[in-house]
Design a protein around this motif. Structure first.
Motif, PDB file in Angstrom:
ATOM      1  N   PHE A 188      -4.201  13.377  -1.917  1.00  0.00           N
ATOM      2  CA  PHE A 188      -3.921  11.966  -2.164  1.00  0.00           C
ATOM      3  C   PHE A 188      -2.567  11.815  -2.848  1.00  0.00           C
ATOM      4  O   PHE A 188      -2.286  12.485  -3.832  1.00  0.00           O
ATOM      5  CB  PHE A 188      -4.972  11.341  -3.086  1.00  0.00           C
ATOM      6  N   TYR A 238     -12.622   4.095 -11.089  1.00  0.00           N
ATOM      7  CA  TYR A 238     -12.081   3.910  -9.756  1.00  0.00           C
ATOM      8  C   TYR A 238     -13.245   3.886  -8.772  1.00  0.00           C
ATOM      9  O   TYR A 238     -14.273   4.519  -8.985  1.00  0.00           O
ATOM     10  CB  TYR A 238     -11.117   5.050  -9.388  1.00  0.00           C
ATOM     11  N   GLU A 241       0.828  -1.211   0.000  1.00  0.00           N
ATOM     12  CA  GLU A 241       0.000   0.000   0.000  1.00  0.00           C
ATOM     13  C   GLU A 241       0.857   1.254   0.000  1.00  0.00           C
ATOM     14  O   GLU A 241       1.994   1.255   0.476  1.00  0.00           O
ATOM     15  CB  GLU A 241      -0.882   0.024   1.252  1.00  0.00           C
ATOM     16  N   VAL A 242       0.270   2.326  -0.513  1.00  0.00           N
ATOM     17  CA  VAL A 242       0.862   3.653  -0.396  1.00  0.00           C
ATOM     18  C   VAL A 242       0.440   4.201   0.965  1.00  0.00           C
ATOM     19  O   VAL A 242      -0.746   4.156   1.317  1.00  0.00           O
ATOM     20  CB  VAL A 242       0.354   4.566  -1.524  1.00  0.00           C
ATOM     21  N   ARG A 286      -9.489   3.577   0.588  1.00  0.00           N
ATOM     22  CA  ARG A 286      -8.807   4.414  -0.391  1.00  0.00           C
ATOM     23  C   ARG A 286      -9.388   4.202  -1.785  1.00  0.00           C
ATOM     24  O   ARG A 286     -10.058   3.203  -2.046  1.00  0.00           O
ATOM     25  CB  ARG A 286      -7.318   4.101  -0.389  1.00  0.00           C
ATOM     26  N   LEU A 313      -3.039   3.210 -11.014  1.00  0.00           N
ATOM     27  CA  LEU A 313      -2.436   3.987  -9.948  1.00  0.00           C
ATOM     28  C   LEU A 313      -2.873   3.417  -8.605  1.00  0.00           C
ATOM     29  O   LEU A 313      -4.035   3.060  -8.419  1.00  0.00           O
ATOM     30  CB  LEU A 313      -2.895   5.451 -10.039  1.00  0.00           C
ATOM     31  N   PHE A 337      -3.420   4.406  -4.827  1.00  0.00           N
ATOM     32  CA  PHE A 337      -3.621   5.618  -4.038  1.00  0.00           C
ATOM     33  C   PHE A 337      -3.412   5.364  -2.553  1.00  0.00           C
ATOM     34  O   PHE A 337      -3.728   4.297  -2.031  1.00  0.00           O
ATOM     35  CB  PHE A 337      -5.043   6.163  -4.241  1.00  0.00           C
ATOM     36  N   GLY A 338      -2.908   6.400  -1.878  1.00  0.00           N
ATOM     37  CA  GLY A 338      -2.897   6.386  -0.429  1.00  0.00           C
ATOM     38  C   GLY A 338      -4.265   6.755   0.105  1.00  0.00           C
ATOM     39  O   GLY A 338      -5.175   7.099  -0.658  1.00  0.00           O
ATOM     40  N   SER A 339      -4.416   6.696   1.397  1.00  0.00           N
ATOM     41  CA  SER A 339      -5.716   6.963   2.014  1.00  0.00           C
ATOM     42  C   SER A 339      -5.968   8.454   2.226  1.00  0.00           C
ATOM     43  O   SER A 339      -7.052   8.842   2.638  1.00  0.00           O
ATOM     44  CB  SER A 339      -5.847   6.210   3.332  1.00  0.00           C
TER      45      SER A 339
END
Lengths: 114, 109
Positions: free
Chosen positions: A91, B36, A3-4, B43, A103, A105-107
């Motif tokens: 983000f 998405y 995870e990011v 997230r 991509l 993504f972080g939270s």
């Protein structure tokens, strides 16, 4: 799944102060990004970063903003002198290549400028 | 200018009903289109991309270049599909995504 990671999850600051938002991208990824989402609005692209330099930036990403990869793991977004309108969810994202792929993504970091 | 439009802010359906989340784009070239999804307190994550032509969690999306649309469909909605869905396009090799406004899908029991 890797995870990011973004820190902090929430940041409150006074107008005019500098803030640094931190991100740890996935370790084998080479492309890094910052996006932001003002409450009630679209997710907007800010900047992409590859090979230690900016590869593309949006009109939003003016001189108040900068990005840096200070070491092999962190990717930071600095806002030099925050304005009220910088309040948003920021983000970070990363990808293996930049070519139209997934991509990660972080939270997000919720930035509130008072 | 490149733009992605999701006309519905909220779509509410009952469990088992068909779902279609609309997405239209404007771009003169050949973009890559994505959906998405963001589940509650999670997230943003990729649901599907048009070049993969895959079905994820029962969702499909077909790129219609004539109508410049990339609508997301599922024949039978489940409660766990409740989430925010974002349509996005990219046209550069820098990973820049242009997002739509997002549609909240609410699946009622």
């Amino acid at each position: 799944e890797p995870e990011v990671t973004q820190t902090p999850s929430h940041q409150v600051t006074q107008m005019g102060q500098e803030v640094i938002l931190r991100c740890v991208p996935i370790s084998n990824h080479l492309y890094f990004y910052w996006y932001r989402q003002i409450l009630g609005q679209k997710v907007e692209f800010l900047v992409s970063f590859y090979n230690n330099e900016i590869s593309e930036k949006s009109e939003i990403f003016d001189d108040q903003f900068s990005v840096e990869r200070p070491d092999g793991s962190n990717f930071t977004l600095k806002i030099r002198s925050t304005k009220l309108e910088d309040s948003a969810m920021y983000f970070c994202a990363s990808s293996v290549t930049g070519e139209n792929e997934k991509l990660f993504f972080g939270s997000g970091t919720q930035l509130s400028v008072l | 200018a490149q733009r992605v439009t999701q006309p519905e802010k909220l779509l509410s359906v009952f469990k088992g009903a068909p779902v279609e989340l609309k997405c239209n784009y404007s771009y003169s070239g050949s973009p890559e289109l994505f959906w998405y999804v963001q589940y509650s307190r999670q997230r943003l994550q990729l649901l599907l991309r048009h070049i993969s032509r895959e079905s994820i969690k029962g969702f499909t999306a077909d790129l219609n270049k004539g109508e410049t649309s990339f609508h997301l469909k599922k024949p039978f909605a489940q409660e766990e599909d409740s989430a925010m869905y974002y349509c996005a396009l990219t046209y550069s090799n820098t990973g820049k995504l242009i997002f739509g406004q997002g549609t909240t899908l609410q699946v009622k029991p």
